[in-house]
Design a protein around this motif. Structure first.
Motif, PDB file in Angstrom:
ATOM      1  N   UNK A 153       0.845  -1.202   0.000  1.00  0.00           N
ATOM      2  CA  UNK A 153       0.000   0.000   0.000  1.00  0.00           C
ATOM      3  C   UNK A 153       0.876   1.246   0.000  1.00  0.00           C
ATOM      4  N   UNK A 154       0.439   2.320  -0.670  1.00  0.00           N
ATOM      5  CA  UNK A 154       1.252   3.540  -0.697  1.00  0.00           C
ATOM      6  C   UNK A 154       1.438   4.106   0.709  1.00  0.00           C
ATOM      7  N   UNK A 155       2.616   4.661   0.949  1.00  0.00           N
ATOM      8  CA  UNK A 155       2.891   5.238   2.262  1.00  0.00           C
ATOM      9  C   UNK A 155       2.242   6.623   2.373  1.00  0.00           C
ATOM     10  N   UNK A 156       1.739   6.962   3.533  1.00  0.00           N
ATOM     11  CA  UNK A 156       1.219   8.327   3.715  1.00  0.00           C
ATOM     12  C   UNK A 156       2.365   9.335   3.594  1.00  0.00           C
ATOM     13  N   UNK A 213       0.083  -2.668   8.789  1.00  0.00           N
ATOM     14  CA  UNK A 213       1.263  -1.807   8.768  1.00  0.00           C
ATOM     15  C   UNK A 213       0.901  -0.541   9.523  1.00  0.00           C
ATOM     16  N   UNK A 214       1.708  -0.202  10.503  1.00  0.00           N
ATOM     17  CA  UNK A 214       1.476   1.028  11.259  1.00  0.00           C
ATOM     18  C   UNK A 214       2.525   2.050  10.875  1.00  0.00           C
ATOM     19  N   UNK A 215       2.062   3.277  10.691  1.00  0.00           N
ATOM     20  CA  UNK A 215       2.976   4.396  10.492  1.00  0.00           C
ATOM     21  C   UNK A 215       2.708   5.378  11.622  1.00  0.00           C
ATOM     22  N   UNK A 216       3.743   5.656  12.391  1.00  0.00           N
ATOM     23  CA  UNK A 216       3.560   6.549  13.530  1.00  0.00           C
ATOM     24  C   UNK A 216       4.534   7.713  13.441  1.00  0.00           C
ATOM     25  N   UNK A 217       4.181   8.779  14.124  1.00  0.00           N
ATOM     26  CA  UNK A 217       5.123   9.870  14.335  1.00  0.00           C
ATOM     27  C   UNK A 217       5.223  10.091  15.833  1.00  0.00           C
ATOM     28  N   UNK A 218       6.444  10.037  16.318  1.00  0.00           N
ATOM     29  CA  UNK A 218       6.682  10.095  17.753  1.00  0.00           C
ATOM     30  C   UNK A 218       7.438  11.376  18.074  1.00  0.00           C
ATOM     31  N   UNK A 219       6.902  12.110  19.044  1.00  0.00           N
ATOM     32  CA  UNK A 219       7.667  13.219  19.618  1.00  0.00           C
ATOM     33  C   UNK A 219       8.622  12.571  20.613  1.00  0.00           C
ATOM     34  N   UNK A 220       9.843  12.362  20.196  1.00  0.00           N
ATOM     35  CA  UNK A 220      10.760  11.538  20.986  1.00  0.00           C
ATOM     36  C   UNK A 220      11.191  12.235  22.270  1.00  0.00           C
ATOM     37  N   UNK A 221      11.084  13.554  22.296  1.00  0.00           N
ATOM     38  CA  UNK A 221      11.464  14.260  23.530  1.00  0.00           C
ATOM     39  C   UNK A 221      10.381  14.187  24.591  1.00  0.00           C
ATOM     40  N   UNK A 222       9.122  14.290  24.161  1.00  0.00           N
ATOM     41  CA  UNK A 222       8.025  14.263  25.125  1.00  0.00           C
ATOM     42  C   UNK A 222       7.391  12.884  25.242  1.00  0.00           C
ATOM     43  N   UNK A 223       7.753  11.995  24.331  1.00  0.00           N
ATOM     44  CA  UNK A 223       7.198  10.649  24.408  1.00  0.00           C
ATOM     45  C   UNK A 223       5.740  10.569  23.995  1.00  0.00           C
ATOM     46  N   UNK A 224       5.311  11.464  23.129  1.00  0.00           N
ATOM     47  CA  UNK A 224       3.921  11.437  22.653  1.00  0.00           C
ATOM     48  C   UNK A 224       3.879  10.844  21.246  1.00  0.00           C
ATOM     49  N   UNK A 231      -5.933   7.246  13.227  1.00  0.00           N
ATOM     50  CA  UNK A 231      -5.281   7.368  11.932  1.00  0.00           C
ATOM     51  C   UNK A 231      -6.257   7.042  10.806  1.00  0.00           C
ATOM     52  N   UNK A 232      -5.841   7.260   9.599  1.00  0.00           N
ATOM     53  CA  UNK A 232      -6.596   6.693   8.490  1.00  0.00           C
ATOM     54  C   UNK A 232      -6.356   5.186   8.513  1.00  0.00           C
ATOM     55  N   UNK A 233      -7.388   4.444   8.141  1.00  0.00           N
ATOM     56  CA  UNK A 233      -7.314   2.982   8.220  1.00  0.00           C
ATOM     57  C   UNK A 233      -7.705   2.381   6.865  1.00  0.00           C
ATOM     58  N   UNK A 234      -6.785   2.417   5.904  1.00  0.00           N
ATOM     59  CA  UNK A 234      -7.100   1.792   4.617  1.00  0.00           C
ATOM     60  C   UNK A 234      -7.134   0.272   4.763  1.00  0.00           C
TER      61      UNK A 234
END
Lengths: 172, 805, 297
Positions: free
Chosen positions: B450-453, B669-680, B747-750
């Protein structure tokens, strides 16, 4: 105590209301309007969303006495306010009932599963579309962020609101 | 933003175009395979649909439950006199007021007291019940009941449960598991031994080990436990209730009331979600007891606080895994030990153990396994069924292991899984061959394709939109510290009740002419909890009987059991029962037709006949008669049970046996974005590919997959019932502190749906509901690990874990 | 329980004087939760919804007089220029439904350390206007208003009428950590306001001490560092070492606890990160070089 207010355009009166009762309890248990749902009673889930003088609020957090003389619109009033008759009504399934565009879109898009969150979402979505007829996805998500749904994963709810917005746009 | 994609891939089948031969239902409108709309949709959007908490009766009373404020204690004294003397109170009942000697209930093991007897075993256990004329009166009266507790030490984990001097949570066990468990504080234990894991470990070039912790999850259905019990004139009672299984409730309720089952009438009210949390009884018996005691209708509605104590939760688990592989990436062996916390009462713990053990390796082919799963009795909240029960916890751990092992071997994580993926014919660790399609590698391929966001979607010419960033509206980052990660996971879930359980359903189908049109009526006891079973039943009836109009009767106990709305089984089993009864009705209708019109056309005797468009037609499409003329004033009705292939129990020592009837597979397949400093964490996309065998209603299938996916995400990043290890008390029983994903967290869930028929199942379908809940959680965890480089062996991931604070 | 429904402010004060145990209820977003969950059974509920002037606000020369019941939605929509920090904080309050009902008066009355408005009020500088029937009006500096966990400086016969908040004379920011992306109670929160007029900065920290607090040592350090380096005039970027020290001092101003929402050490850490980031955002904005941030309020 006694409380008088307008619900879905009709004057209503409730007697012997305990002072700690919420608007939600009065609607559901005293006025025969159980459409607004009691899922958390702490303003976290939005299932009891109604419009109080036009503004979406959690009915569970409004004390009954606070609505004296005010106007409340519940999910039961949505179709009446904005619905279009669709034909004869089937008494068993309600099919043919006049529905507002957002109600119809929720059915068509598959946004209803258990349906417990649906009334609150409908009131919130309907109000958002009044203010913002062409919302972005982020706008929809923000406007509905106070309404929890546990069944759908929200995707079909997004589809439903997009659909209602699109149909509303076409109708104009 | 890309909108969810939907692709239905069918294996084989006829090329597009008109089929040369008509088969039953192939030309029916609104039949199976179409996204027909819910029959209850209109009522649900107008607010008229009557949920159990909406029930109302003239002169009704409100029931209230007094619950224990401590987790483990002897009840030294219990004084209800002041409560009883309160104006507006009609009844106060304790253990001593129960009408018969049957004072316990339970799904499999009857270990749960209707009201506490001398002892409480968990925080929030029911101690007394009150009926009064207003909920506030009932609450105040309940608060006046004086309970004197002498607290006992709490058992909260394996060490305290199995210590030599451990207090027994149940000191009078005589259930059938008690004979084989190594300790009375173990509800059930299931080893699975196949091959020689120790010898295989010697052959491994790489071995990885891990200790994993899975938190307690709540079903958090939005409609709290509720119902209305109305006394009947014959001394019986009618209960309007939200449940997953009417007949199981009935079997447990009637003996406690001292009534024959025929005098306890049960009607399903609107159910505001379930997810396993309504498989056990909650307020059913209490409402009936109060109604029979007072002679008045009694309504009980839990609030959210009480709901957290009113149903079982998903078992928290400690999982210990060892995986090995050769240099070329083939799995050599898996050893694992899964310890599930069942809490104070058994509920569905034995089945959860069976699933965790038999599915503990995941959808992989490996010959040498050494598995042990067990559930403890503790003083923690009781745990039982929740969507994916047993398989969810295992999937979280084995998928983390598969990533670790791929890294050790030096292979791509998806390719490593594909190399070891099971397929049709693979033997399960139980020795059972997988005898229908198992497209594990293909699901992984699809989800990866599947195409990546797009990256940095929060940025636009207008600036930063914090709603698209970790932290969301809380405005914690404008992009600082944000790192993207991607993770994959795949899982396997059994469908239906396993291990030799007689899993059947019943459907009553009638066909008659109403107002000049043929109408089918379907009556089952299936609990519609939102999944859309009622939609599918109408579709099946249209397909099998060739009518347009189908009436779905409300579910009640006037028809035979449908089994539970759980274990992804209802479309399979009750759907199968509806199809079966429809087929029997069809035969009878054709018999009538032959009797009436057989002499008019030779095809009545010779051809395969179909019902289509309200008519009897031949396979070639020739119309023989109108159903209106065939039936006239007659109605044809069949009530029949239908069961899937039998299964067998797992051997208690080796775990071998053909325990499952069908498996269901999904990959994420999960795509995440993590605020690595705040752990969110912001989950950007959760793409899913699932094989559903045959999508009877594609729209409902998507709803199940997307909903299950989000529940899996919830336990990955925010959901957890926190129990104090010192006191065994629940610390966050509210929606303020038990967090569910909002639409802004979602998230979007294709979804990519594969339809590879299982020839053993009705229409080839495969149970859908649970599989997407499994792989969602480990995929999100893998993506967060990818973004942060942290090990993260616990779910949910909290900001503390990501920031090392 | 009795439900008191004063029609105007004077009646409300009289009712409060007569029934000092009466619990004021406006948006209901705190009080009704406590009633619904049976945590509280006040003898009297004092409804303030009919007191119209509590819903009014007035923009003055130097400050905004904000009626106690002005909703968070109203603040977001109408006072973003004058009260940017509070407008940002308002946008993080719970959900749209709650923001439509709740106001700053409720946050102050409840005085929970997790109230979202507090850090913004502390950073901007504010005074709480309270009144009693017997003793008239007094204005309590917000710094002195919070006296303990869920305790404030109100006397039993007093009601909160309005808050006087200094109009922004420089950039302000607000940031809050929660474990959900919307509708979440603060694990901890941080407000920062630059006051170029007085060449000072002010801070506010939420949910990281028994009461909302300012990080005074951090403010003093930063005030001195900005002054010494001539940063207010030369508009240079704040050196990372200064930002780092400021963040450390903000963390140091916390006195948090471990609870179900987060650990004490995480709270200290997160306040430091938010302090550094909000300093960057506000300072970049002050320098006039920041990329425009899409309206979060």
């Amino acid at each position: 105590m006694r409380v008088n207010f307008t619900v879905n355009g009709r004057p209503q009166q409730a007697d012997d209301v305990w002072e700690g009762e919420s608007l939600l309890y009065v609607l559901r248990e005293r006025m025969g309007l159980p459409g607004s749902k009691n899922a958390c009673e702490q303003g976290e889930c939005g299932s009891c969303t109604v419009r109080l003088d036009g503004v979406p609020v959690c009915a569970c957090l409004v004390a009954a006495g606070q609505v004296e003389g005010r106007e409340v619109v519940t999910v039961e009033g949505l179709a009446e306010a904005k619905g279009r008759a669709a034909g004869p009504v089937d008494s068993q399934t309600g099919e043919g009932t006049a529905l507002s565009p957002v109600q119809q879109a929720f059915i068509d898009a598959g946004a209803v599963q258990c349906g417990f969150c649906t009334p609150g979402l409908l009131v919130a979505a309907d109000e958002m579309l009044e203010r913002n007829p062409d919302p972005s996805d982020a706008d929809i998500r923000e406007a509905l962020s106070g309404n929890l749904c546990r069944c759908t994963g929200y995707e079909k709810i997004m589809d439903a609101v997009r659909l209602a917005a699109a149909r509303q746009g076409e109708a104009v | 933003m890309p909108s969810p994609t939907l692709e239905f891939a069918r294996a084989g089948g006829a090329p597009l175009g008109t089929p040369t031969k008509i088969t039953q239902g192939s030309r029916t409108k609104g039949g199976i395979g179409e996204s027909t709309l819910r029959p209850d949709g209109t009522l649900k959007v107008t607010g008229e649909f009557a949920y159990s908490s909406d029930m109302w009766h003239e002169d009704m009373l409100w029931g209230q439950i007094l619950r224990s404020t401590v987790a483990h204690a002897e009840i030294v004294s219990l004084d209800t006199s002041e409560a009883l003397a309160t104006a507006g109170v009609y009844a106060v009942m304790t253990y001593d007021d129960l009408p018969t000697d049957v004072r316990r209930y339970g799904l499999e093991i009857q270990d749960t007291p209707v009201l506490a007897h001398g002892k409480v075993r968990h925080h929030g256990e029911p101690v007394a019940i009150v009926a009064a004329d207003h909920p506030e009166t009932a609450r105040r009266a309940a608060a006046k009941i004086k309970v004197d507790y002498r607290e006992l030490p709490v058992i909260t984990d394996e060490a305290s449960a199995t210590a030599p001097d451990a207090i027994l949570v149940h000191d009078d066990r005589d259930d059938h598991h008690s004979r084989h468990v190594p300790h009375p504080n173990i509800v059930h234990r299931q080893p699975i031994l196949r091959g020689d894991a120790a010898a295989a470990a010697e052959r491994a070039d790489f071995v990885v080990r891990g200790e994993y912790t899975f938190a307690m999850q709540d079903q958090a259905f939005l409609g709290p436990e509720s119902g209305l019990a109305v006394p009947d004139d014959d001394g019986g009672v009618h209960l309007y209730i939200a449940t997953q299984w009417l007949h199981s409730d009935l079997r447990q309720i009637a003996p406690v009331l001292g009534l024959p089952e025929s005098k306890v009438r049960m009607t399903l009210s609107g159910v505001g979600g379930a997810f396993g949390g309504r498989e056990d009884l909650s307020m059913q018996i209490h409402a009936c007891l109060l109604a029979l005691r007072t002679g008045k209708p009694v309504k009980i509605v839990y609030n959210r606080f009480e709901s957290f104590f009113g149903h079982v939760h998903r078992h928290p688990a400690e999982l210990h895994y060892e995986h090995g592989a050769t240099k070329d990436g083939k799995l050599t062996h898996v050893k694992c030990r899964i310890v599930l916390d069942g809490g104070a009462y058994a509920s569905a713990s034995p089945a959860v153990v069976g699933n965790a053990a038999s599915l503990g390796v995941g959808p992989y082919a490996v010959d040498d396994v050494d598995i042990e799963a067990l559930a403890l009795y503790t003083n923690n909240p009781p745990c039982g069924a929740m969507r994916g029960f047993g398989a969810v916890q295992a999937c979280f751990a084995y998928e983390a292991q598969m990533d670790k092992l791929a890294d050790a071997v030096g292979m791509d994580r998806v390719e490593f899984r594909q190399l070891n993926a099971m397929e049709q014919g693979t033997l399960m660790p139980t020795g059972q061959p997988v005898d229908s399609p198992a497209p594990v590698a293909e699901l992984l391929r699809r989800v990866k394709a599947m195409p990546m966001p797009p990256e940095r979607q929060w940025e636009s010419s207008e600036g930063v939109d914090v709603r698209q960033l970790p932290g969301g509206l809380s405005n914690t980052t404008h992009g600082e510290g944000v790192v993207r990660g991607v993770g994959y996971a795949v899982g396997i879930k059994n469908v239906g009740f396993s291990e030799g359980f007689d899993d059947y359903s019943t459907a009553k189908v009638r066909m008659e002419v109403v107002a000049g049109r043929p109408v089918a009526t379907v009556h089952t006891a299936m609990a519609e909890v939102g999944q859309g079973g009622v939609t599918v039943h109408a579709q099946i009836a249209r397909t099998e009987l060739g009518v347009t109009q189908v009436t779905i009767r409300p579910a009640d106990t006037q028809v035979g059991s449908a089994g539970s709305t759980s274990a992804s089984r209802q479309t399979y089993v009750t759907g199968g029962a509806v199809r079966n009864s429809c087929e029997l009705v069809r035969e009878k209708v054709l018999e009538i037709g032959r009797r009436k019109f057989g002499s008019q056309h030779p095809a009545w005797a010779t051809a395969e006949l179909l019902l289509e468009g309200g008519k009897v037609v031949t396979g070639g499409g020739e119309v023989l008669a109108d159903l209106v003329d065939v039936l006239e004033d007659e109605s044809v009705e069949v009530e029949a049970e239908w069961r899937h292939r039998p299964t067998e129990a797992f051997d208690l020592r080796t775990g071998q046996g053909n325990g499952h009837v069908q498996y269901s597979f999904a990959a994420h397949r999960a795509v995440v974005e993590v605020d690595t400093e705040l752990g969110l964490v912001k989950v950007i996309e959760l793409a899913c590919a699932q094989d559903v065998g045959k999508a009877l209603n594609p729209l409902s299938v998507l709803g199940q997959i997307q909903g299950g996916t989000l529940q899996g995400m919830g336990i990955a990043v925010m959901e957890e019932i926190i129990v104090d290890p010192e006191t065994a008390k629940v610390r966050n029983p509210s929606f303020t502190d038990y967090l569910l994903p909002t639409i802004l967290d979602t998230p979007i869930i294709p979804v990519d749906v594969l339809e590879l028929a299982d020839d053993h199942a009705p229409y080839g379908l495969r149970g859908v509901g649970e599989a997407p809940t499994l792989s969602s959680t480990p995929a999100v965890l893998a993506a967060i690990r990818d973004a942060t480089g942290l090990e993260l062996n616990r779910t949910p991931v909290r900001p503390e874990h990501l920031t090392g604070t | 329980m009795d439900f008191l429904r004063p029609a105007c402010w004077e009646e409300a004060l009289a009712a409060k004087a007569e029934h000092p145990t009466a619990v004021p209820i406006a948006g209901g977003t705190d009080v009704m939760v406590e009633i619904n969950f049976d945590h509280r059974r006040p003898e009297y509920l004092l409804d303030l919804n009919r007191v119209g002037d509590l819903y009014e606000w007035e923009v003055g020369e130097d400050s905004v007089r904000l009626g106690a019941s002005v909703s968070y939605t109203t603040i977001m929509e109408n006072l973003r220029a004058e009260l940017p920090g509070l407008a940002l904080a308002s946008h993080t309050v719970a959900s749209p439904q709650i923001r439509n009902r709740g106001g700053v008066g409720g946050n102050l009355g409840t005085a929970s350390p997790a109230g979202d408005a507090h850090p913004a009020l502390l950073a901007a500088g504010a005074e709480v206007e309270v009144q009693s029937a017997g003793r008239g009006t007094r204005r309590i500096p917000v710094d002195d208003f919070y006296t303990g966990v869920k305790r404030n400086a109100l006397a039993a016969d007093e009601l909160i009428r309005a808050v006087h908040i200094k109009k922004a004379d420089g950039p302000q920011q607000f940031s809050k950590v929660g474990t959900r992306n919307a509708m979440v109670i603060a694990v901890c929160a941080f407000g920062l306001a630059l006051h170029p007029g007085s060449r000072t900065v002010r801070t506010g920290i939420g949910s990281a001490a028994p009461t909302p607090v300012r990080a005074e040592a951090a403010e003093e350090f930063l005030n001195a560092a900005l002054e010494e380096g001539g940063f207010w005039d030369n508009g240079r970027i704040v050196p990372p070492s200064v930002a780092k020290r400021f963040a450390e001092l903000c963390s140091g101003a916390c006195n948090p606890i471990d609870d179900v929402r987060g650990t004490a050490s995480y709270r200290r850490h997160a306040v430091g990160v938010m302090a550094r980031r909000t300093l960057t955002w506000t300072w970049e904005s002050y320098r006039g070089t920041a990329a425009r941030t899409e309206g979060v309020a």
